[in-house]
Design a protein around this motif. Structure first.
Motif, PDB file in Angstrom:
ATOM      1  N   MET A 136      37.357   9.806   7.616  1.00  0.00           N
ATOM      2  CA  MET A 136      37.610   8.431   7.274  1.00  0.00           C
ATOM      3  C   MET A 136      38.331   8.336   5.929  1.00  0.00           C
ATOM      4  N   ALA A 137      37.778   8.966   4.920  1.00  0.00           N
ATOM      5  CA  ALA A 137      38.402   8.945   3.601  1.00  0.00           C
ATOM      6  C   ALA A 137      39.755   9.642   3.646  1.00  0.00           C
ATOM      7  N   ASP A 138      39.873  10.691   4.462  1.00  0.00           N
ATOM      8  CA  ASP A 138      41.136  11.405   4.604  1.00  0.00           C
ATOM      9  C   ASP A 138      42.213  10.487   5.179  1.00  0.00           C
ATOM     10  N   MET A 139      41.860   9.684   6.170  1.00  0.00           N
ATOM     11  CA  MET A 139      42.815   8.751   6.774  1.00  0.00           C
ATOM     12  C   MET A 139      43.318   7.752   5.741  1.00  0.00           C
ATOM     13  N   LEU A 140      42.408   7.156   5.000  1.00  0.00           N
ATOM     14  CA  LEU A 140      42.791   6.158   4.009  1.00  0.00           C
ATOM     15  C   LEU A 140      43.652   6.771   2.905  1.00  0.00           C
ATOM     16  N   THR A 141      43.318   7.987   2.482  1.00  0.00           N
ATOM     17  CA  THR A 141      44.093   8.657   1.445  1.00  0.00           C
ATOM     18  C   THR A 141      45.487   9.019   1.943  1.00  0.00           C
ATOM     19  N   ARG A 142      45.593   9.471   3.172  1.00  0.00           N
ATOM     20  CA  ARG A 142      46.909   9.799   3.732  1.00  0.00           C
ATOM     21  C   ARG A 142      47.800   8.562   3.837  1.00  0.00           C
ATOM     22  N   ILE A 143      47.227   7.443   4.264  1.00  0.00           N
ATOM     23  CA  ILE A 143      48.004   6.203   4.354  1.00  0.00           C
ATOM     24  C   ILE A 143      48.432   5.753   2.961  1.00  0.00           C
ATOM     25  N   ARG A 144      47.529   5.803   2.008  1.00  0.00           N
ATOM     26  CA  ARG A 144      47.839   5.388   0.638  1.00  0.00           C
ATOM     27  C   ARG A 144      48.949   6.253   0.038  1.00  0.00           C
ATOM     28  N   ASN A 145      48.859   7.567   0.210  1.00  0.00           N
ATOM     29  CA  ASN A 145      49.865   8.476  -0.330  1.00  0.00           C
ATOM     30  C   ASN A 145      51.219   8.310   0.357  1.00  0.00           C
ATOM     31  N   ALA A 146      51.210   8.112   1.672  1.00  0.00           N
ATOM     32  CA  ALA A 146      52.469   7.918   2.403  1.00  0.00           C
ATOM     33  C   ALA A 146      53.143   6.622   1.974  1.00  0.00           C
ATOM     34  N   ASN A 147      52.361   5.591   1.697  1.00  0.00           N
ATOM     35  CA  ASN A 147      52.925   4.325   1.217  1.00  0.00           C
ATOM     36  C   ASN A 147      53.564   4.487  -0.149  1.00  0.00           C
ATOM     37  N   LEU A 148      52.956   5.274  -1.016  1.00  0.00           N
ATOM     38  CA  LEU A 148      53.481   5.457  -2.365  1.00  0.00           C
ATOM     39  C   LEU A 148      54.855   6.113  -2.376  1.00  0.00           C
ATOM     40  N   VAL A 149      55.094   7.044  -1.450  1.00  0.00           N
ATOM     41  CA  VAL A 149      56.379   7.728  -1.402  1.00  0.00           C
ATOM     42  C   VAL A 149      57.277   7.192  -0.290  1.00  0.00           C
ATOM     43  N   ARG A 150      56.885   6.076   0.301  1.00  0.00           N
ATOM     44  CA  ARG A 150      57.676   5.340   1.299  1.00  0.00           C
ATOM     45  C   ARG A 150      57.992   6.150   2.571  1.00  0.00           C
ATOM     46  N   HIS A 151      57.029   6.944   3.038  1.00  0.00           N
ATOM     47  CA  HIS A 151      57.213   7.644   4.307  1.00  0.00           C
ATOM     48  C   HIS A 151      57.127   6.647   5.455  1.00  0.00           C
ATOM     49  N   ARG A 152      57.858   6.905   6.524  1.00  0.00           N
ATOM     50  CA  ARG A 152      57.818   6.032   7.696  1.00  0.00           C
ATOM     51  C   ARG A 152      56.673   6.413   8.634  1.00  0.00           C
ATOM     52  N   ILE A 153      56.341   7.707   8.700  1.00  0.00           N
ATOM     53  CA  ILE A 153      55.333   8.192   9.642  1.00  0.00           C
ATOM     54  C   ILE A 153      54.304   9.014   8.878  1.00  0.00           C
ATOM     55  N   VAL A 154      53.035   8.839   9.259  1.00  0.00           N
ATOM     56  CA  VAL A 154      51.964   9.644   8.670  1.00  0.00           C
ATOM     57  C   VAL A 154      51.114  10.206   9.817  1.00  0.00           C
ATOM     58  N   GLN A 155      50.732  11.479   9.689  1.00  0.00           N
ATOM     59  CA  GLN A 155      49.940  12.161  10.710  1.00  0.00           C
ATOM     60  C   GLN A 155      48.487  12.206  10.285  1.00  0.00           C
ATOM     61  N   ILE A 156      47.604  11.785  11.210  1.00  0.00           N
ATOM     62  CA  ILE A 156      46.172  11.693  10.930  1.00  0.00           C
ATOM     63  C   ILE A 156      45.411  12.357  12.072  1.00  0.00           C
ATOM     64  N   THR A 157      44.318  13.025  11.759  1.00  0.00           N
ATOM     65  CA  THR A 157      43.470  13.615  12.794  1.00  0.00           C
ATOM     66  C   THR A 157      42.884  12.511  13.669  1.00  0.00           C
ATOM     67  N   ASN A 158      42.925  12.725  14.969  1.00  0.00           N
ATOM     68  CA  ASN A 158      42.471  11.708  15.917  1.00  0.00           C
ATOM     69  C   ASN A 158      40.974  11.839  16.170  1.00  0.00           C
ATOM     70  N   THR A 159      40.223  10.798  15.804  1.00  0.00           N
ATOM     71  CA  THR A 159      38.814  10.674  16.158  1.00  0.00           C
ATOM     72  C   THR A 159      38.620   9.278  16.734  1.00  0.00           C
ATOM     73  N   LYS A 160      37.442   8.997  17.242  1.00  0.00           N
ATOM     74  CA  LYS A 160      37.183   7.665  17.781  1.00  0.00           C
ATOM     75  C   LYS A 160      37.317   6.591  16.709  1.00  0.00           C
ATOM     76  N   MET A 161      36.836   6.902  15.497  1.00  0.00           N
ATOM     77  CA  MET A 161      36.880   5.913  14.422  1.00  0.00           C
ATOM     78  C   MET A 161      38.306   5.695  13.918  1.00  0.00           C
ATOM     79  N   THR A 162      39.073   6.773  13.734  1.00  0.00           N
ATOM     80  CA  THR A 162      40.446   6.596  13.252  1.00  0.00           C
ATOM     81  C   THR A 162      41.299   5.884  14.286  1.00  0.00           C
ATOM     82  N   LEU A 163      41.047   6.119  15.568  1.00  0.00           N
ATOM     83  CA  LEU A 163      41.772   5.423  16.627  1.00  0.00           C
ATOM     84  C   LEU A 163      41.440   3.935  16.609  1.00  0.00           C
ATOM     85  N   ALA A 164      40.163   3.592  16.432  1.00  0.00           N
ATOM     86  CA  ALA A 164      39.760   2.181  16.379  1.00  0.00           C
ATOM     87  C   ALA A 164      40.369   1.482  15.165  1.00  0.00           C
ATOM     88  N   ILE A 165      40.419   2.164  14.033  1.00  0.00           N
ATOM     89  CA  ILE A 165      41.002   1.571  12.825  1.00  0.00           C
ATOM     90  C   ILE A 165      42.516   1.421  12.990  1.00  0.00           C
TER      91      ILE A 165
END
Length: 127
Positions: A1-30
């Motif tokens: 969960m924290a990894d997902m939020l950190t990856r999104i935050r970091n990708a936004n800071l450097v203006r990436h278009r795509i970010v890769q996140i490990t797929n779990t039930k919770m990350t999919l729901a979010i």
């Protein structure tokens, strides 16, 4: 969960278009909630070497490509769980952002939980 939020935050800071996140039930729901609320443009499930991942397409607007997600804050942590009742649901930036809750009905936003009149564990704030 924290990894997902950190990856999104970091990708936004450097203006990436795509970010890769490990797929779990919770990350999919979010990811579904972020898509419904308009914070990301789309997401896709992929499998690489027997591991499942989510590819989130981040959304930007304007000439300067300002990110749609201005901030993400993790609220409930493994060391300190934060629970709210249906009467005390959080407001994020005077209802300009959303709070994501883990409830008995699944992962919901604070607006959906208020309609159902239920509370739960506050996972994060997004604005």
């Amino acid at each position: 969960m924290a990894d997902m939020l950190t990856r999104i935050r970091n990708a936004n800071l450097v203006r990436h278009r795509i970010v890769q996140i490990t797929n779990t039930k919770m990350t999919l729901a979010i990811a579904k909630i972020l898509k419904e609320e308009g914070y990301i443009s789309s997401f896709e499930e992929i499998e690489l070497s027997n591991r499942k991942y989510l590819l989130l397409c981040l959304k930007y607007y304007g000439y300067n490509r300002s990110p749609t997600i201005k901030g993400i804050k993790r609220i409930s942590k493994p060391g300190l769980r934060i629970y709210v009742s249906g009467d005390n649901l959080p407001k994020v930036l005077s209802n300009l952002g959303i709070a994501i809750l883990s409830t008995s009905k699944g992962i919901l936003t604070n607006y959906s939980a208020k309609k159902l009149g239920i509370g739960g564990e506050v996972i994060c704030y997004i604005w």
